[in-house]
Design a protein around this motif. Structure first.
Motif, PDB file in Angstrom:
ATOM      1  N   ASN A  20      -8.040   0.444 -14.044  1.00  0.00           N
ATOM      2  CA  ASN A  20      -7.156   1.069 -13.060  1.00  0.00           C
ATOM      3  C   ASN A  20      -7.444   2.570 -12.951  1.00  0.00           C
ATOM      4  OD1 ASN A  20      -4.513   2.685 -12.491  1.00  0.00           O
ATOM      5  ND2 ASN A  20      -4.104   0.653 -11.674  1.00  0.00           N
ATOM      6  N   THR A  21      -7.474   3.092 -11.729  1.00  0.00           N
ATOM      7  CA  THR A  21      -7.806   4.510 -11.542  1.00  0.00           C
ATOM      8  C   THR A  21      -6.703   5.294 -10.832  1.00  0.00           C
ATOM      9  OG1 THR A  21      -8.922   3.978  -9.460  1.00  0.00           O
ATOM     10  CG2 THR A  21     -10.280   4.056 -11.460  1.00  0.00           C
ATOM     11  N   THR A  22      -5.494   4.707 -10.700  1.00  0.00           N
ATOM     12  CA  THR A  22      -4.421   5.406  -9.997  1.00  0.00           C
ATOM     13  C   THR A  22      -3.172   5.622 -10.852  1.00  0.00           C
ATOM     14  OG1 THR A  22      -3.720   3.279  -9.058  1.00  0.00           O
ATOM     15  CG2 THR A  22      -5.108   4.682  -7.691  1.00  0.00           C
ATOM     16  N   THR A  35       1.500   4.797  -9.146  1.00  0.00           N
ATOM     17  CA  THR A  35       1.186   5.868 -10.088  1.00  0.00           C
ATOM     18  C   THR A  35       2.118   5.885 -11.302  1.00  0.00           C
ATOM     19  OG1 THR A  35       2.608   7.443  -8.894  1.00  0.00           O
ATOM     20  CG2 THR A  35       0.274   7.351  -8.264  1.00  0.00           C
ATOM     21  N   THR A  38       0.810  -1.223   0.000  1.00  0.00           N
ATOM     22  CA  THR A  38       0.000   0.000   0.000  1.00  0.00           C
ATOM     23  C   THR A  38       0.846   1.277   0.000  1.00  0.00           C
ATOM     24  OG1 THR A  38      -0.113  -0.041   2.421  1.00  0.00           O
ATOM     25  CG2 THR A  38      -1.921  -1.088   1.208  1.00  0.00           C
ATOM     26  N   THR A  98       4.652   3.698  -5.052  1.00  0.00           N
ATOM     27  CA  THR A  98       4.032   4.549  -6.066  1.00  0.00           C
ATOM     28  C   THR A  98       4.768   4.491  -7.406  1.00  0.00           C
ATOM     29  OG1 THR A  98       5.322   6.484  -5.349  1.00  0.00           O
ATOM     30  CG2 THR A  98       3.150   6.159  -4.337  1.00  0.00           C
ATOM     31  N   LYS A 123      -4.097   0.148  -5.764  1.00  0.00           N
ATOM     32  CA  LYS A 123      -4.636   1.505  -5.609  1.00  0.00           C
ATOM     33  C   LYS A 123      -3.568   2.547  -5.290  1.00  0.00           C
ATOM     34  CE  LYS A 123      -8.849   0.012  -6.108  1.00  0.00           C
ATOM     35  NZ  LYS A 123      -9.582   0.287  -7.384  1.00  0.00           N
ATOM     36  N   THR A 124      -2.276   2.171  -5.379  1.00  0.00           N
ATOM     37  CA  THR A 124      -1.237   3.127  -4.987  1.00  0.00           C
ATOM     38  C   THR A 124      -0.220   3.427  -6.086  1.00  0.00           C
ATOM     39  OG1 THR A 124       0.035   1.309  -4.014  1.00  0.00           O
ATOM     40  CG2 THR A 124      -1.385   2.589  -2.531  1.00  0.00           C
ATOM     41  N   THR A 145      -0.785   7.041 -13.372  1.00  0.00           N
ATOM     42  CA  THR A 145      -0.764   8.295 -14.136  1.00  0.00           C
ATOM     43  C   THR A 145       0.357   8.351 -15.164  1.00  0.00           C
ATOM     44  OG1 THR A 145       0.553   9.352 -12.397  1.00  0.00           O
ATOM     45  CG2 THR A 145      -1.845   9.625 -12.282  1.00  0.00           C
ATOM     46  N   THR A 158      -7.387   8.666 -16.140  1.00  0.00           N
ATOM     47  CA  THR A 158      -6.412   9.049 -15.113  1.00  0.00           C
ATOM     48  C   THR A 158      -4.986   9.121 -15.649  1.00  0.00           C
ATOM     49  OG1 THR A 158      -6.306   6.725 -14.419  1.00  0.00           O
ATOM     50  CG2 THR A 158      -7.738   8.190 -13.152  1.00  0.00           C
TER      51      THR A 158
END
Length: 406
Positions: A260-262, A236, A204, A207, A233-234, A264, A290
């Motif tokens: 996936n929503t995290t 990026t 968790t 990134t 979820k972490t 970038t 995202t």
């Protein structure tokens, strides 16, 4: 010897003149004291021996201002590594330690591992190219289970392999502070990728993960990572450059991007994605909202794939940077690119260098931008077969008010 007359260059780094003064003190086996304003000490490629490192470490035990220590390419082995590690058990200010390109090995890793168990200030550790191997990686990994302050770790080019990946991933399942992990050129294969996928489902804090140029990860290993991305979820930033994904691997990643929503930032350079892979990417861009940075250099993507990607950008409203350097599309794609840029309102940086857009394509894109786009600010179209038109460069550049490279 007190180096009280030292000055800084830029901000808080010791300048080259005073580096020579410091090295002379080390050569004469004299101790030294760094001025209070010095926060960075960079002694790369200075042929430091064990005795010199020992003197530096005695200063570190007393110093209360130094935050960055960089000792790249000094052939440092076990004794020097032991001295540094012992000093950092005492020092309370060093946050970044860079020992890249030395000879730390398995025994040196033991000293660093013990240090990491007690040190509470180090946040950035760079051990690039130090012959750690699987055993050294295990030692560092075990220390991560107890360390709660390290944020960034670079173990690239250390022959970590699949077994080393397993040890690291066991640590990632319990460590909740490490955010950035670099592991490029480490002979990680599908099995290692599977371990990372399992870790990503539990971790968790991570990134940023860089596993570029582990060429045997392939499509199969990518499939494992992609499954993890559907629930993680972490994370990026993910770098999969040069891992031979192919169209199949690209498909796996794109299926993950749809949910996936995290994430970038993703780098898929040099992965033989081709036509099929680029159409999968286009499909993902239509639903993902995202992703901000996408790099697809040297894949090779042709006109069909380019058309699909830019059609997707007509509806995508999140991507801000797209890099398509060194692919295989030409002037015919200028129309597709121009049409997308008339509608897209999120892209700020676009790299089209190293293709075959030619003068007519460049002119069309620039005119379209000037008339219909207010968001793109940087456009690179170097090496697009317009070199012979040097006399027209000023004229073409004047077609668009943004930053244009030809």
């Amino acid at each position: 010897k007190k180096l009280s007359e030292m000055e800084t260059t830029g901000a808080e780094s010791v300048n080259e003149t005073h580096i020579e003064e410091l090295l002379e003190a080390l050569k004469e086996k004299k101790s030294f004291v760094l001025p209070n304003h010095v926060t960075e000490l960079i002694l790369n490629e200075k042929d430091l021996g064990d005795e010199s490192v020992q003197i530096i470490c005695e200063e570190l035990k007393m110093n209360s201002t130094l935050t960055h220590l960089c000792l790249q390419k000094n052939n440092l082995g076990n004794n020097a590594t032991k001295s540094i590690s012992e000093a950092l058990k005492v020092n309370k200010t060093i946050t970044t330690l860079d020992l890249s390109h030395n000879l730390i090995g398995e025994e040196g890793a033991m000293f660093i591992g013990e240090m990491l168990k007690v040190n509470k200030t180090l946040t950035n550790l760079i051990l690039l190219n130090n012959k750690l191997g699987e055993v050294g990686t295990k030692i560092i990994s075990d220390s991560l289970k107890e360390n709660s302050t390290l944020i960034s770790l670079d173990l690239s080019t250390n022959n970590v392999g699949d077994n080393g990946s397993k040890f690291l991933c066991e640590a990632l399942k319990v460590n909740n502070t490490l955010a950035n992990l670099k592991l490029f050129y480490n002979s990680i294969r599908e099995e290692g990728a599977k371990y990372f996928a399992e870790a990503l489902k539990a971790n968790t804090s991570l990134t940023t993960l860089n596993i570029e140029y582990n060429v045997r990860i392939g499509a199969e290993g990518t499939a494992h990572i992609s499954e993890a991305l559907k629930t993680n979820k972490t994370l990026t930033t993910l770098n999969l450059k040069g891992n031979k994904l192919g169209g199949v691997g690209a498909h796996s990643i794109c299926e993950a991007l749809k949910v996936n929503t995290t994430l970038t930032n993703i780098n898929l350079d040099v992965n033989y994605i081709g036509v099929h892979g680029s159409t999968f990417i286009a499909d993902a861009l239509k639903t993902n909202n995202t992703l901000k940075t996408l790099s697809l250099r040297a894949n090779p993507i042709t006109e069909v794939g380019t058309k699909a990607i830019f059609e997707a950008l007509q509806t995508n409203n999140s991507l801000t940077e797209l890099d398509l350097l060194n692919n295989q599309f030409g002037a015919h794609c200028a129309m597709h690119i121009g049409e997308a840029l008339q509608i897209n309102k999120s892209l700020t940086s676009l790299n089209l260098a190293g293709n075959d857009i030619r003068e007519e394509g460049v002119r069309y894109i620039c005119k379209t931008l000037e008339a219909n786009n207010n968001t793109l600010t940087t456009l690179n179209m170097e090496d697009n077969n317009i070199e012979a038109l040097a006399d027209k460069r000023a004229e073409i550049t004047a077609l668009w008010r943004g930053q244009l490279s030809l």
